[in-house]
Design a protein around this motif. Sequence first.
Motif, mmCIF file in Angstrom:
data_model
loop_
_atom_site.group_PDB
_atom_site.id
_atom_site.type_symbol
_atom_site.label_atom_id
_atom_site.label_comp_id
_atom_site.label_asym_id
_atom_site.label_seq_id
_atom_site.Cartn_x
_atom_site.Cartn_y
_atom_site.Cartn_z
ATOM 1 N N TRP A 21 0.889 -1.234 -0.066
ATOM 2 C CA TRP A 21 0.032 -0.176 0.089
ATOM 3 C C TRP A 21 0.863 1.154 0.104
ATOM 4 O O TRP A 21 0.616 2.303 -0.637
ATOM 5 C CB TRP A 21 -0.987 0.157 1.444
ATOM 6 N N ASN A 50 1.248 1.409 -8.927
ATOM 7 C CA ASN A 50 0.002 1.028 -9.704
ATOM 8 C C ASN A 50 -0.963 0.434 -8.779
ATOM 9 O O ASN A 50 -1.495 -0.466 -8.799
ATOM 10 C CB ASN A 50 0.388 0.003 -10.689
ATOM 11 N N LEU A 51 -1.295 1.436 -7.753
ATOM 12 C CA LEU A 51 -2.265 0.937 -6.720
ATOM 13 C C LEU A 51 -3.666 0.789 -7.159
ATOM 14 O O LEU A 51 -4.311 -0.246 -6.549
ATOM 15 C CB LEU A 51 -2.317 2.259 -5.596
ATOM 16 N N ARG A 61 -3.550 7.469 -2.146
ATOM 17 C CA ARG A 61 -3.049 7.499 -0.537
ATOM 18 C C ARG A 61 -3.484 8.637 -0.060
ATOM 19 O O ARG A 61 -3.969 8.694 0.941
ATOM 20 C CB ARG A 61 -1.702 7.191 -0.492
ATOM 21 N N SER A 103 -0.746 6.797 -7.838
ATOM 22 C CA SER A 103 -0.791 6.231 -6.364
ATOM 23 C C SER A 103 -0.990 7.220 -5.128
ATOM 24 O O SER A 103 -1.507 6.820 -4.371
ATOM 25 C CB SER A 103 0.212 5.144 -6.407
ATOM 26 N N ASN A 104 -0.024 8.056 -5.334
ATOM 27 C CA ASN A 104 -0.154 9.009 -4.098
ATOM 28 C C ASN A 104 -1.213 9.722 -4.071
ATOM 29 O O ASN A 104 -1.680 10.286 -2.737
ATOM 30 C CB ASN A 104 1.153 10.107 -4.347
#
Length: 221
Positions: free
Chosen positions: A6, A11-12, A132, A128-129
Amino acid sequence: MTEEEWITAPNLGQLLSHPTNAGLLTPSERKLRLLVCSFCRRLPLRFQDGRRIEVAEEYADGRATRGQLLAGRSRVESWSGGETDSIVWLATYPSEGTPTNLAGNDQPVPAVVRLWNAVARAVIPDMSNRIRDIFGNPFRPVTFSPAWRTFTVVALASGMYDSRDFTAMPILADALQDAGCDSADILAHCRGEGPHVRGCWVVDLVLGKEPCQTGSALLTN
């Protein structure tokens, strides 16, 4: 998915779309719509229909009607197609009332499903950031104390949310600390590199945008 994945996964969206990760997040439509809108703002200039995205953000917060969301959508639908176009199109997808699903038959598909599909397919800088930033870390629930919502804290968070200018996040960290916030995760997120966007989990907690009280603003109590 592990906590390490995570934190580091580039490539979340694709990782989260995997069946084994079902239940890790239960994202609200609002969170997903704001995330897709943040993706749209990172697209090449010719795709940045700023007014449409602004209305989509307002719709996510209940400050624009379905009619306003759909007004002018024909411009988006007239584009040539492709993944980039579809992400913008999905940002302006209403919560209900559109009967055609992704397979082309007449079964309705909830907006949350379409929006999550857009996240899973997207290839956007800082993708991804941004995920998050909006979802926090579901492996580390954080309870937000109402006592931390001082006038200064709320004013800073409201100003950033309305302006979409999150450069004051480190100042928000100082204000939260002055209010007694001792959450290392909250303070570190405010002082981190970002990016921060509408839907940022810390700002959402300050403003009470989501009903639950975890760091991700997504997990049930």
